[in-house]
Design an enzyme around this catalytic site. Sequence first.
Site, PDB file in Angstrom:
ATOM      1  N   HIS A  44       0.845  -1.203   0.000  1.00 25.28           N
ATOM      2  CA  HIS A  44       0.000   0.000   0.000  1.00 25.28           C
ATOM      3  C   HIS A  44       0.876   1.245   0.000  1.00 25.28           C
ATOM      4  CE1 HIS A  44      -3.886   2.098   1.347  1.00 25.28           C
ATOM      5  NE2 HIS A  44      -2.972   3.066   1.229  1.00 25.28           N
ATOM      6  N   ASP A  80       2.501   3.368   3.018  1.00 23.19           N
ATOM      7  CA  ASP A  80       1.468   4.336   2.632  1.00 23.19           C
ATOM      8  C   ASP A  80       2.062   5.526   1.869  1.00 23.19           C
ATOM      9  OD1 ASP A  80      -1.100   5.240   2.314  1.00 23.19           O
ATOM     10  OD2 ASP A  80      -1.439   5.792   4.396  1.00 23.19           O
ATOM     11  N   GLU A  82     -10.620   5.110   7.457  1.00 23.34           N
ATOM     12  CA  GLU A  82      -9.352   5.734   7.862  1.00 23.34           C
ATOM     13  C   GLU A  82      -9.658   7.022   8.617  1.00 23.34           C
ATOM     14  OE1 GLU A  82      -6.711   6.942   4.732  1.00 23.34           O
ATOM     15  OE2 GLU A  82      -4.995   7.175   6.076  1.00 23.34           O
ATOM     16  N   HIS A  93      -9.641   2.044   0.830  1.00 27.33           N
ATOM     17  CA  HIS A  93      -9.294   2.875   1.980  1.00 27.33           C
ATOM     18  C   HIS A  93     -10.543   2.886   2.864  1.00 27.33           C
ATOM     19  CE1 HIS A  93      -5.841   4.196  -0.295  1.00 27.33           C
ATOM     20  NE2 HIS A  93      -5.451   4.989   0.680  1.00 27.33           N
ATOM     21  N   GLN A 133      -9.680   9.472  -4.573  1.00 32.79           N
ATOM     22  CA  GLN A 133      -9.354  10.250  -3.370  1.00 32.79           C
ATOM     23  C   GLN A 133     -10.512  11.132  -2.898  1.00 32.79           C
ATOM     24  OE1 GLN A 133      -5.986  10.882  -1.450  1.00 32.79           O
ATOM     25  NE2 GLN A 133      -7.812  11.310  -0.261  1.00 32.79           N
ATOM     26  N   HIS A 192       1.340   5.286  -2.207  1.00 35.23           N
ATOM     27  CA  HIS A 192       0.780   6.241  -3.180  1.00 35.23           C
ATOM     28  C   HIS A 192       1.943   6.837  -3.971  1.00 35.23           C
ATOM     29  CE1 HIS A 192      -3.347   6.473  -1.375  1.00 35.23           C
ATOM     30  NE2 HIS A 192      -2.662   5.918  -0.372  1.00 35.23           N
TER      31      HIS A 192
HETATM   32 FE   FE2 Z   1      -3.409   5.177   1.520  1.00 37.70          FE
END
Ligand code: FE2
Length: 415
Positions: free
Chosen positions: A54, A306, A210, A207, A149, A56
């Site tokens: 995981h 992450d 979170e 996701h 997102q 980005h």
């Molecule tokens: Fe993430």
Amino acid sequence: MKITNCRIPGTPELCDILIENGVFKKIAPNLTDVSGQTIDAEGRLISPPFVEPHIHLDAALTAGDPEWNASGTLFEGIELWARRKTTLSEQDVIERAVATVKMCALNGIQFIRTHVDVTDPDLVALRAMTQVRTMVRDLCEMQIVAFPQDGILSFPNGRGLMEEAVKLGVDALGAIPHGEFMRDYGVESLKFIMKLAEDNGLLVDVHCDEIDDEQSRFLEVLAALAISYGNGRKVTASHTCAMGSYNDAYTYKLMGVLQKAGLSFVSCPTESIHLQGRMDTYPKRRGLTRVKELLAAGLNVCFAQDSIMDPWYPMGNGHILNVLFHGLHIAQLTGRGEIDRSLEMITTNSAKALGIEDRYGLEPGKPASLLILDADSVYNAVRCQSPPLYSIRNGEIIARTEPAKKILAADSLGG
Ligand code: FE2
């Protein structure tokens, strides 16, 4: 290639590893066959390659541009990223993503699942990342997750962008149900991606929850959908931070649903302890999901980075053993047995989440990919965050570390 004097977890005596045509041929003590290059591991620990499940990569290395995240919150990170996103070009994304993959490769990572923001009408980052996936294939196998997102129902044409992402060739579909404008949108977003994934034979990585909000309960929705589709092995719940705030009675009920669903879980311990708990005074929550309890319930849990220097997290350098080290502290997995088993959380557990088990592991017949760690045990590798001296992929050395020497001056003890 032959690697001698290898310490393999679970094998009492030292082994030799014989590699032919990029594939493990034999792993056994005292192999006499010699074929080309020989590396003496000198009793060091052999591990399958590290997996980063995981990250980005589209946002990596943008920290401070346009501004540093002063509050340290997820929300300021999202707002800063929305501004940075308007300046993206394919070349910008490619350069940063490739540089970040190289950092990961130098730290023993050979498999990466990257989330890529698709809440962009032009899908600039996704178009770039599909090129990166090909460019870096000698260093790592990459999976791309279409990550909305700014939401699927809360963003203009969110559904259409996810469908366009499928056409561009993603490996997995994501969602951010807790970030949608309202709960119903969150539930609908999960129903939408699970159907789209089923129709296109794709993996799912959400996701999920979170947030420190104990009312954020999208994990149960994802699990219930996975049960109805019968595809839990292909579904990952990332973060699930809210589970750290759920009451115990609800969690007890939820665990049963999760066990039926058979999802994988990704926790990002350094990122979550940094971003979560920011609205608390004291006691201040750790912001992690219930890693220890999920493992005890027999569920598949792995750790991930992450971020590497992005609007959400100012640190990071590809050193996933460091993330494991901190994760064990934060999740209180510091019993000796827990430490001895912990390497699984950045290797085999992550491989299971990515669905790559058919080509992963130290077994004859599989691709000859492995790490020689500068340690004689898992315990010492984790304790000292030992670097991989060699990262070997399909029988080729792709990265090496020459550890720095630390030397105590001869008269330091006052003799
Ligand atoms: Fe993430």
